[in-house]
Design an enzyme around this catalytic site. Structure first.
Site, PDB file in Angstrom:
ATOM      1  N   ASP A  22     -55.127 -51.734 -74.539  1.00 63.64           N
ATOM      2  CA  ASP A  22     -55.711 -51.551 -73.209  1.00 63.64           C
ATOM      3  C   ASP A  22     -56.797 -52.598 -72.981  1.00 63.64           C
ATOM      4  O   ASP A  22     -57.857 -52.533 -73.592  1.00 63.64           O
ATOM      5  CB  ASP A  22     -56.286 -50.124 -73.142  1.00 63.64           C
ATOM      6  CG  ASP A  22     -57.001 -49.847 -71.822  1.00 63.64           C
ATOM      7  OD1 ASP A  22     -56.854 -50.658 -70.884  1.00 63.64           O
ATOM      8  OD2 ASP A  22     -57.698 -48.824 -71.746  1.00 63.64           O
ATOM      9  N   ASN A  24     -58.324 -53.472 -69.927  1.00 58.52           N
ATOM     10  CA  ASN A  24     -59.362 -53.238 -68.917  1.00 58.52           C
ATOM     11  C   ASN A  24     -60.025 -51.873 -69.056  1.00 58.52           C
ATOM     12  O   ASN A  24     -60.783 -51.442 -68.193  1.00 58.52           O
ATOM     13  CB  ASN A  24     -58.790 -53.417 -67.507  1.00 58.52           C
ATOM     14  CG  ASN A  24     -57.759 -52.352 -67.173  1.00 58.52           C
ATOM     15  OD1 ASN A  24     -57.378 -51.563 -68.058  1.00 58.52           O
ATOM     16  ND2 ASN A  24     -57.321 -52.298 -65.930  1.00 58.52           N
ATOM     17  N   ASP A  26     -58.955 -48.671 -69.032  1.00 56.23           N
ATOM     18  CA  ASP A  26     -58.655 -47.494 -68.198  1.00 56.23           C
ATOM     19  C   ASP A  26     -57.764 -46.475 -68.933  1.00 56.23           C
ATOM     20  O   ASP A  26     -57.272 -45.529 -68.327  1.00 56.23           O
ATOM     21  CB  ASP A  26     -58.003 -47.914 -66.872  1.00 56.23           C
ATOM     22  CG  ASP A  26     -56.653 -48.578 -67.079  1.00 56.23           C
ATOM     23  OD1 ASP A  26     -56.261 -48.800 -68.253  1.00 56.23           O
ATOM     24  OD2 ASP A  26     -55.979 -48.885 -66.076  1.00 56.23           O
ATOM     25  N   ASP A  30     -51.951 -52.660 -71.233  1.00 57.86           N
ATOM     26  CA  ASP A  30     -51.695 -53.614 -70.148  1.00 57.86           C
ATOM     27  C   ASP A  30     -51.505 -55.028 -70.696  1.00 57.86           C
ATOM     28  O   ASP A  30     -51.596 -55.247 -71.905  1.00 57.86           O
ATOM     29  CB  ASP A  30     -52.848 -53.583 -69.127  1.00 57.86           C
ATOM     30  CG  ASP A  30     -54.200 -53.651 -69.803  1.00 57.86           C
ATOM     31  OD1 ASP A  30     -54.365 -54.501 -70.703  1.00 57.86           O
ATOM     32  OD2 ASP A  30     -55.095 -52.841 -69.471  1.00 57.86           O
ATOM     33  N   ASP A  99     -36.801 -55.601 -70.855  1.00 59.41           N
ATOM     34  CA  ASP A  99     -35.900 -54.457 -70.766  1.00 59.41           C
ATOM     35  C   ASP A  99     -35.195 -54.534 -69.413  1.00 59.41           C
ATOM     36  O   ASP A  99     -35.846 -54.681 -68.378  1.00 59.41           O
ATOM     37  CB  ASP A  99     -36.718 -53.166 -70.849  1.00 59.41           C
ATOM     38  CG  ASP A  99     -36.051 -52.133 -71.721  1.00 59.41           C
ATOM     39  OD1 ASP A  99     -34.882 -51.813 -71.426  1.00 59.41           O
ATOM     40  OD2 ASP A  99     -36.689 -51.628 -72.651  1.00 59.41           O
ATOM     41  N   ASP A 200     -30.692 -51.577 -71.231  1.00 61.14           N
ATOM     42  CA  ASP A 200     -30.908 -50.138 -71.313  1.00 61.14           C
ATOM     43  C   ASP A 200     -29.617 -49.364 -71.035  1.00 61.14           C
ATOM     44  O   ASP A 200     -28.898 -49.682 -70.081  1.00 61.14           O
ATOM     45  CB  ASP A 200     -31.967 -49.773 -70.257  1.00 61.14           C
ATOM     46  CG  ASP A 200     -32.364 -48.323 -70.318  1.00 61.14           C
ATOM     47  OD1 ASP A 200     -32.996 -47.929 -71.300  1.00 61.14           O
ATOM     48  OD2 ASP A 200     -32.021 -47.582 -69.373  1.00 61.14           O
ATOM     49  N   HIS A 335     -38.887 -46.318 -79.203  1.00 60.47           N
ATOM     50  CA  HIS A 335     -39.685 -45.384 -78.399  1.00 60.47           C
ATOM     51  C   HIS A 335     -38.946 -44.084 -78.080  1.00 60.47           C
ATOM     52  O   HIS A 335     -39.503 -43.212 -77.430  1.00 60.47           O
ATOM     53  CB  HIS A 335     -40.080 -46.078 -77.096  1.00 60.47           C
ATOM     54  CG  HIS A 335     -38.880 -46.371 -76.238  1.00 60.47           C
ATOM     55  ND1 HIS A 335     -37.894 -47.270 -76.624  1.00 60.47           N
ATOM     56  CD2 HIS A 335     -38.481 -45.868 -75.057  1.00 60.47           C
ATOM     57  CE1 HIS A 335     -36.958 -47.297 -75.711  1.00 60.47           C
ATOM     58  NE2 HIS A 335     -37.280 -46.457 -74.740  1.00 60.47           N
ATOM     59  N   ASP A 336     -37.677 -43.965 -78.466  1.00 66.20           N
ATOM     60  CA  ASP A 336     -36.897 -42.767 -78.146  1.00 66.20           C
ATOM     61  C   ASP A 336     -36.719 -41.841 -79.340  1.00 66.20           C
ATOM     62  O   ASP A 336     -36.294 -40.700 -79.172  1.00 66.20           O
ATOM     63  CB  ASP A 336     -35.491 -43.160 -77.651  1.00 66.20           C
ATOM     64  CG  ASP A 336     -35.518 -43.770 -76.265  1.00 66.20           C
ATOM     65  OD1 ASP A 336     -36.407 -43.405 -75.469  1.00 66.20           O
ATOM     66  OD2 ASP A 336     -34.655 -44.615 -75.981  1.00 66.20           O
TER      67      ASP A 336
HETATM   68  C1  GLC Z   1     -32.786 -45.529 -72.533  1.00 73.05           C
HETATM   69  C2  GLC Z   1     -34.249 -45.669 -72.817  1.00 73.05           C
HETATM   70  C3  GLC Z   1     -34.904 -44.340 -72.608  1.00 73.05           C
HETATM   71  C4  GLC Z   1     -34.686 -43.934 -71.185  1.00 73.05           C
HETATM   72  C5  GLC Z   1     -33.196 -43.956 -70.801  1.00 73.05           C
HETATM   73  C6  GLC Z   1     -33.014 -43.901 -69.313  1.00 73.05           C
HETATM   74  O1  GLC Z   1     -32.172 -44.656 -73.414  1.00 73.05           O
HETATM   75  O2  GLC Z   1     -34.448 -46.176 -74.102  1.00 73.05           O
HETATM   76  O3  GLC Z   1     -36.264 -44.367 -72.918  1.00 73.05           O
HETATM   77  O4  GLC Z   1     -35.193 -42.652 -70.960  1.00 73.05           O
HETATM   78  O5  GLC Z   1     -32.581 -45.134 -71.227  1.00 73.05           O
HETATM   79  O6  GLC Z   1     -33.426 -45.092 -68.710  1.00 73.05           O
HETATM   80 CA    CA Z   2     -55.484 -50.754 -68.970  1.00 76.45          CA
END
Ligand code: GLC
Ligand code: CA
Length: 572
Positions: A22, A24, A26, A30, A99, A200, A335-336
């Protein structure tokens, strides 16, 4: 062997922009924050960054619901800042891939706002609209994120289709205008200088024509109940099979491959770009030269323990079916899914297991992808309170637990966090300062920080400790760079039946490396055959330079890398 390109040799590092740094103050990550960490990335040794969506978005699906594909979310910065980040990476010899969410937009995207405004609007056909049946939606399809795949629009009196949340309407890819608009998005970012895209949910782009009922009669609630009642792998697999049947008309349809070929042609208008698909279907490699450059090896992570047998079977199954010329791609985190350390640990040896798993990803044949925070051993945050949930999947699961399963509050919260993805997306832990140095002490970060930041799970403390996991990551990435065979070499398993040690060779015309990973908590022997002219160049437990003979003894969780010493040329 033909010459390899940058993305075959690169180590990729995924940045989740909201949680990385982060700048700035908040409480939201970013571009200023990312720019400030460029030297950190360089020090770590990664070659390329995959940036999760940085576009303007209502953030229903944490950025995967995009309302403008040609810009930057205001809370992350400006296009100028984006360019500074990109230039900063390039200056340091690193690359950037973005992405690319092709399947759906946000329901706030002007295209959808126009499309839903009336049945006669020229953009009506940009999305998938159908009239309902007498008793409800056009068919019995579900959204993978819960509920029907169809949402009724009161104003225009029809239903629109969404594979994901109702705020993520699917684009109609049969419409040439949609295709042209999205391919322009691709060209726009390529012209700015980005080096490629992670695609994606690429399998969800087309649906079965005619929208036939899936007809299983099973509901998502039934499915969730069965999943919770399953007591062994066989039962869990049966639930997964049922789930697949329910969704069989909604993904991986043949037409997708024509589209991928077209996308590849567009990408090939620019030199040196890469496409990596969020799919584990090998069919997306096309003939090895005409669809996607890389597809993730997700099956590797579908286990509780990474064992030699598991990895061998995975590699055998995938590598044998790769089309000629195609290049593998391995990962154990994003991240999933849950944090590597929490998912594959045994509760006692998590740190050592984590090291072995990293060594595996960096030495297997294929391009490795790492997820931010894994390098300091961040864990699943299971202490996030319901009012702090950001992922609607966590909220939906809480509801199912309380109202369908009848779990007690504490149990329900645990399952909600395990099902949802907030646990993996908490702020990066930079130091032992308040809020882990992610944002100022008095600011509440967008997701709560995991408590262990004050107990060594942070970048600052680990940088100063030569034995830390972070320094191990840095060392292993550097080591990989030093040995062309580890980056480019063909892969050959040895000691095939060893249940404890995973041993293999990586070979180029001029170099052979031997990798032995003891995946258990006891001392074990691996039989490497006639390798008397190999010597160790790396070991987690022993001094290097040792000759490697027929049988090699490895201490618990030892990682050993050797090289044929007549060929011991390195890039270092
Ligand atoms: C992909 C992304 C996931 C998202 C999904 C819908 O699986 O990795 O985070 O929720 O697509 O866009
Ligand atoms: Ca920020």
């Amino acid at each position: 062997m033909s010459k390899t390109t940058w993305w075959q040799k690169a180590v990729f590092y995924q940045i989740y922009p909201r949680s990385f740094a982060d700048g700035n103050g908040d409480g939201i990550g970013d571009l200023d924050g990312m720019i400030a960490k460029l030297d950190y990335l360089k020090w770590l040794g990664v070659d390329a960054v995959w940036l999760s969506p940085h576009f303007p978005s209502p953030q229903v699906d944490c950025g995967y619901d995009i309302s403008d594909y040609l810009s930057v979310a205001p809370e992350y910065g400006t296009m100028e800042k984006f360019q500074l980040f990109l230039d900063g990476l390039h200056l340091r010899g690193m690359r950037l891939i973005l992405d690319l969410v092709l399947n759906h937009t946000s329901d706030q995207h002007p295209w959808f706002v126009e499309s839903r405004s009336s049945r006669n609007h020229p953009k009506r056909d940009w999305y998938v609209w159908l009239p309902g049946k007498a008793d409800g939606p056009p068919n019995d399809w579900f959204s993978t994120f819960g509920g029907s795949a169809w949402t009724f629009d009161v104003v225009s009196g029809e239903y629109y289709y969404h594979y994901f949340f109702k705020e993520q309407p699917d684009l109609n890819w049969h419409n040439p205008e949609v295709k042209a608009a999205m391919l322009d998005v691709v060209r726009y970012w390529c012209k700015l200088g980005v080096d490629g895209f992670r695609l994606d949910a690429v399998g969800t782009i087309y649906e079965t024509p005619g929208y036939p009922n899936q007809g299983t009669g099973v509901t998502l609630n039934d499915n969730y109940r069965e999943y919770r009642q399953a007591t062994n792998k066989k039962e869990t697999d049966a639930v997964t099979e049922k789930w697949k049947r329910m969704f069989r008309y909604q993904h991986d349809l043949p037409g997708i491959h024509d589209l991928m070929r077209e996308l590849r042609t567009v990408i090939d208008e620019f030199p040196d770009k890469v496409l990596v698909g969020e799919t584990d279907q090998l069919s997306f490699y096309g003939n090895g030269r005409d669809e996607l450059h890389l597809n993730f090896n997700f099956p590797l992570m579908h286990t509780q323990r990474i064992t030699p047998q598991w990895v061998r079977e995975n590699q055998e199954g995938r590598l044998a079916n790769l089309p000629p010329g195609a290049w593998p791609c391995n990962t154990l985190g994003n991240h999933d899914v849950g944090r590597m350390r929490s998912e594959f640990g045994d509760g006692e040896n998590d740190e050592r297991i984590g090291r072995v798993n990293l060594a595996l990803i960096l030495t297997l044949w294929g391009t490795p992808f790492l997820y931010n925070g894994e390098e300091i051993g961040m864990t699943n945050h299971l202490g996030i309170r319901p009012e702090q949930f950001r992922d609607p999947l966590s909220r939906n699961a809480l509801d199912l637990e309380l109202n369908l399963i009848g779990s007690k509050q504490e149990e329900a919260q645990k399952f909600a966090l395990l099902t949802g993805r907030d646990k993996t997306r908490t702020p990066m832990q930079w130091s032992a300062d308040p809020n882990a140095g992610f944002c100022p002490a008095e600011i509440e970060p967008w997701l709560p920080v995991q408590d262990n930041f004050s107990h060594g799970v942070n970048v600052h403390d680990q940088m100063n400790d030569p034995h830390s996991l972070l320094n191990f990551y840095q060392k292993m990435i550097t080591l990989r760079k030093g040995f062309p065979a580890l980056q480019e070499g063909v892969f050959e398993v040895i000691d095939q039946d060893n249940p404890y040690v995973f041993t293999f060779l990586r070979k180029t015309d001029t170099q052979t490396c031997l990798v032995a990973l003891n995946m258990c908590a006891e001392t074990k022997v691996t039989k490497v055959g006639d390798r008397s002219n190999f010597r160790s160049v790396f070991s987690t437990h022993h001094p290097i330079g040792k000759r490697i003979f027929q049988s090699v003894e490895l201490l618990p969780f030892e990682i050993l890398i050797g090289v044929h010493f007549e060929q011991q040329t390195t890039n270092l």
